[in-house]
Design a protein around this motif. Sequence first.
Motif, PDB file in Angstrom:
ATOM      1  N   VAL A  70       0.875  -1.177   0.000  1.00 51.31           N
ATOM      2  CA  VAL A  70       0.000   0.000   0.000  1.00 51.31           C
ATOM      3  C   VAL A  70       0.909   1.222   0.000  1.00 51.31           C
ATOM      4  O   VAL A  70       1.687   1.425   0.929  1.00 51.31           O
ATOM      5  CB  VAL A  70      -0.924   0.015   1.234  1.00 51.31           C
ATOM      6  CG1 VAL A  70      -1.794   1.271   1.241  1.00 51.31           C
ATOM      7  CG2 VAL A  70      -1.783  -1.238   1.268  1.00 51.31           C
ATOM      8  N   GLY A  71       0.817   2.032  -1.061  1.00 50.61           N
ATOM      9  CA  GLY A  71       1.761   3.128  -1.208  1.00 50.61           C
ATOM     10  C   GLY A  71       1.188   4.520  -1.077  1.00 50.61           C
ATOM     11  O   GLY A  71       1.915   5.501  -1.190  1.00 50.61           O
ATOM     12  N   HIS A  72      -0.110   4.630  -0.841  1.00 50.75           N
ATOM     13  CA  HIS A  72      -0.714   5.957  -0.705  1.00 50.75           C
ATOM     14  C   HIS A  72      -2.046   5.845   0.016  1.00 50.75           C
ATOM     15  O   HIS A  72      -2.588   4.741   0.179  1.00 50.75           O
ATOM     16  CB  HIS A  72      -0.914   6.612  -2.072  1.00 50.75           C
ATOM     17  CG  HIS A  72      -1.853   5.851  -2.967  1.00 50.75           C
ATOM     18  ND1 HIS A  72      -3.211   6.021  -2.943  1.00 50.75           N
ATOM     19  CD2 HIS A  72      -1.617   4.887  -3.894  1.00 50.75           C
ATOM     20  CE1 HIS A  72      -3.777   5.225  -3.824  1.00 50.75           C
ATOM     21  NE2 HIS A  72      -2.824   4.510  -4.411  1.00 50.75           N
ATOM     22  N   GLY A  73      -2.586   6.972   0.436  1.00 47.91           N
ATOM     23  CA  GLY A  73      -3.850   6.973   1.153  1.00 47.91           C
ATOM     24  C   GLY A  73      -5.027   7.160   0.213  1.00 47.91           C
ATOM     25  O   GLY A  73      -4.945   6.877  -0.982  1.00 47.91           O
ATOM     26  N   SER A  77      -5.784  11.187   2.451  1.00 51.10           N
ATOM     27  CA  SER A  77      -6.182  10.795   3.799  1.00 51.10           C
ATOM     28  C   SER A  77      -5.403   9.548   4.233  1.00 51.10           C
ATOM     29  O   SER A  77      -5.238   8.614   3.446  1.00 51.10           O
ATOM     30  CB  SER A  77      -7.682  10.512   3.853  1.00 51.10           C
ATOM     31  OG  SER A  77      -8.084  10.165   5.164  1.00 51.10           O
ATOM     32  N   PRO A  78      -4.915   9.478   5.483  1.00 50.35           N
ATOM     33  CA  PRO A  78      -4.113   8.340   5.936  1.00 50.35           C
ATOM     34  C   PRO A  78      -4.920   7.049   6.033  1.00 50.35           C
ATOM     35  O   PRO A  78      -6.122   7.057   6.309  1.00 50.35           O
ATOM     36  CB  PRO A  78      -3.610   8.789   7.311  1.00 50.35           C
ATOM     37  CG  PRO A  78      -4.599   9.810   7.769  1.00 50.35           C
ATOM     38  CD  PRO A  78      -5.058  10.510   6.533  1.00 50.35           C
ATOM     39  N   THR A  79      -4.233   5.927   5.824  1.00 52.08           N
ATOM     40  CA  THR A  79      -4.861   4.605   5.828  1.00 52.08           C
ATOM     41  C   THR A  79      -4.982   4.065   7.253  1.00 52.08           C
ATOM     42  O   THR A  79      -4.024   4.101   8.023  1.00 52.08           O
ATOM     43  CB  THR A  79      -4.048   3.623   4.976  1.00 52.08           C
ATOM     44  OG1 THR A  79      -3.949   4.137   3.640  1.00 52.08           O
ATOM     45  CG2 THR A  79      -4.675   2.243   4.939  1.00 52.08           C
ATOM     46  N   THR A  80      -6.167   3.542   7.589  1.00 50.34           N
ATOM     47  CA  THR A  80      -6.393   2.984   8.922  1.00 50.34           C
ATOM     48  C   THR A  80      -6.684   1.485   8.900  1.00 50.34           C
ATOM     49  O   THR A  80      -6.550   0.823   9.925  1.00 50.34           O
ATOM     50  CB  THR A  80      -7.590   3.689   9.589  1.00 50.34           C
ATOM     51  OG1 THR A  80      -8.761   3.513   8.772  1.00 50.34           O
ATOM     52  CG2 THR A  80      -7.318   5.176   9.768  1.00 50.34           C
ATOM     53  N   THR A 133      -5.254  -0.354  12.409  1.00 53.57           N
ATOM     54  CA  THR A 133      -4.295   0.327  13.271  1.00 53.57           C
ATOM     55  C   THR A 133      -4.910   1.569  13.904  1.00 53.57           C
ATOM     56  O   THR A 133      -5.825   2.190  13.350  1.00 53.57           O
ATOM     57  CB  THR A 133      -3.043   0.735  12.467  1.00 53.57           C
ATOM     58  OG1 THR A 133      -2.089   1.347  13.333  1.00 53.57           O
ATOM     59  CG2 THR A 133      -3.394   1.714  11.357  1.00 53.57           C
ATOM     60  N   ASP A 134      -4.384   1.910  15.074  1.00 55.82           N
ATOM     61  CA  ASP A 134      -4.737   3.168  15.732  1.00 55.82           C
ATOM     62  C   ASP A 134      -3.719   4.252  15.383  1.00 55.82           C
ATOM     63  O   ASP A 134      -3.859   5.401  15.816  1.00 55.82           O
ATOM     64  CB  ASP A 134      -4.784   2.975  17.248  1.00 55.82           C
ATOM     65  CG  ASP A 134      -5.896   2.024  17.666  1.00 55.82           C
ATOM     66  OD1 ASP A 134      -6.959   2.034  17.011  1.00 55.82           O
ATOM     67  OD2 ASP A 134      -5.697   1.248  18.639  1.00 55.82           O
ATOM     68  N   THR A 135      -2.699   3.879  14.640  1.00 57.16           N
ATOM     69  CA  THR A 135      -1.676   4.828  14.186  1.00 57.16           C
ATOM     70  C   THR A 135      -1.717   4.854  12.662  1.00 57.16           C
ATOM     71  O   THR A 135      -1.010   4.095  11.993  1.00 57.16           O
ATOM     72  CB  THR A 135      -0.268   4.405  14.672  1.00 57.16           C
ATOM     73  OG1 THR A 135      -0.288   4.214  16.084  1.00 57.16           O
ATOM     74  CG2 THR A 135       0.766   5.462  14.318  1.00 57.16           C
ATOM     75  N   PRO A 136      -2.590   5.672  12.078  1.00 57.88           N
ATOM     76  CA  PRO A 136      -2.795   5.650  10.623  1.00 57.88           C
ATOM     77  C   PRO A 136      -1.505   5.805   9.829  1.00 57.88           C
ATOM     78  O   PRO A 136      -0.562   6.498  10.249  1.00 57.88           O
ATOM     79  CB  PRO A 136      -3.739   6.833  10.390  1.00 57.88           C
ATOM     80  CG  PRO A 136      -4.454   7.006  11.692  1.00 57.88           C
ATOM     81  CD  PRO A 136      -3.440   6.675  12.743  1.00 57.88           C
ATOM     82  N   LEU A 137      -1.483   5.131   8.658  1.00 58.69           N
ATOM     83  CA  LEU A 137      -0.361   5.222   7.731  1.00 58.69           C
ATOM     84  C   LEU A 137      -0.538   6.492   6.897  1.00 58.69           C
ATOM     85  O   LEU A 137      -1.482   6.599   6.119  1.00 58.69           O
ATOM     86  CB  LEU A 137      -0.335   3.993   6.819  1.00 58.69           C
ATOM     87  CG  LEU A 137       0.698   3.984   5.695  1.00 58.69           C
ATOM     88  CD1 LEU A 137       2.112   3.888   6.277  1.00 58.69           C
ATOM     89  CD2 LEU A 137       0.428   2.824   4.737  1.00 58.69           C
ATOM     90  N   PRO A 138       0.368   7.477   7.055  1.00 59.89           N
ATOM     91  CA  PRO A 138       0.197   8.746   6.323  1.00 59.89           C
ATOM     92  C   PRO A 138       0.255   8.542   4.818  1.00 59.89           C
ATOM     93  O   PRO A 138       0.928   7.632   4.319  1.00 59.89           O
ATOM     94  CB  PRO A 138       1.381   9.603   6.819  1.00 59.89           C
ATOM     95  CG  PRO A 138       1.813   8.962   8.100  1.00 59.89           C
ATOM     96  CD  PRO A 138       1.540   7.498   7.935  1.00 59.89           C
ATOM     97  N   ASP A 139      -0.456   9.385   4.104  1.00 58.67           N
ATOM     98  CA  ASP A 139      -0.391   9.361   2.645  1.00 58.67           C
ATOM     99  C   ASP A 139       1.042   9.637   2.201  1.00 58.67           C
ATOM    100  O   ASP A 139       1.724  10.497   2.763  1.00 58.67           O
ATOM    101  CB  ASP A 139      -1.320  10.425   2.060  1.00 58.67           C
ATOM    102  CG  ASP A 139      -1.271  10.451   0.550  1.00 58.67           C
ATOM    103  OD1 ASP A 139      -1.528   9.402  -0.067  1.00 58.67           O
ATOM    104  OD2 ASP A 139      -0.963  11.526  -0.016  1.00 58.67           O
ATOM    105  N   THR A 166      -9.386   1.287   3.785  1.00 59.37           N
ATOM    106  CA  THR A 166     -10.171   2.259   4.548  1.00 59.37           C
ATOM    107  C   THR A 166      -9.241   3.332   5.104  1.00 59.37           C
ATOM    108  O   THR A 166      -8.167   3.020   5.641  1.00 59.37           O
ATOM    109  CB  THR A 166     -10.914   1.573   5.706  1.00 59.37           C
ATOM    110  OG1 THR A 166     -11.740   0.527   5.177  1.00 59.37           O
ATOM    111  CG2 THR A 166     -11.785   2.563   6.460  1.00 59.37           C
ATOM    112  N   CYS A 167      -9.660   4.586   4.971  1.00 63.11           N
ATOM    113  CA  CYS A 167      -8.829   5.693   5.422  1.00 63.11           C
ATOM    114  C   CYS A 167      -9.586   6.523   6.464  1.00 63.11           C
ATOM    115  O   CYS A 167     -10.769   6.278   6.727  1.00 63.11           O
ATOM    116  CB  CYS A 167      -8.426   6.575   4.241  1.00 63.11           C
ATOM    117  SG  CYS A 167      -7.455   5.699   2.979  1.00 63.11           S
TER     118      CYS A 167
END
Length: 256
Positions: A70-73, A77-80, A133-139, A166-167
Amino acid sequence: MRRNDIGSARIQADRHDRRSARPRARRILQAAAATLLVSLFGFASPAGAHVTVTPSTTAAGAHAVLQFSVGHGCEDSPTTKITIQIPAQITSVTPTRTALWKIAKQTETVDPPTTDSHGNKIVQRVASVTFSTDTPLPDGYREVFELTVQLPEAKGTKLAFPTIQTCAQGEAAWIEVAQDGQNVAELELPAPSFIISEPDEDTAHHPSTGDAHSLHSTATAPASGTDRALTLAALAAGVLGSLLGGAALVRQRRRT
């Protein structure tokens, strides 16, 4: 015009041609290098990136580690959460634990029951795996999720893994599957997929020991960074040689 003037004019024109050819050759080399990187590693701009799957092997009946990238949101928006649906042909799935992400498996009944390669009766299978995750993956940041699976025995089988991303705001449903004759590039949200290849006699179908990490290390050994770098260097050298040869031919024709 005197002969000396004619010769001087020809020399100046030849120098001008060589100078103008250099930027063109440089642009050609840059374009070739970019094409080479895309074909080898699937590098793409963030705007054109997809959720992709990279199997450690595609050999029929083999145990494989599938890496979902997964390379982007979702529109910045960040990925959750990532939910990966498992095709019905796969009945054995083991997710790899990863930092910051919780894992949930959803199972379903296999009807009619089937038998695995060890002769065990299978009545339940993992239908989907969710990483949250509770720490979203930033775009703009990349994450890789791993699943260890046993691939089906039938060569030529196409395996698609519809994936819901899901973001924090919105989602992206990577669930489109190319139909017969359709180009995957035409799909806006293609599902990660690959095709089962010929069985590999050197692939251990039924490893007796080792976990997902050891299996991954063994399965991906041929694709080490050194080997990949050597392959890239060899291909780049071939492209460069072809381009230089073509440039030399053009200069020779101009002189004659």
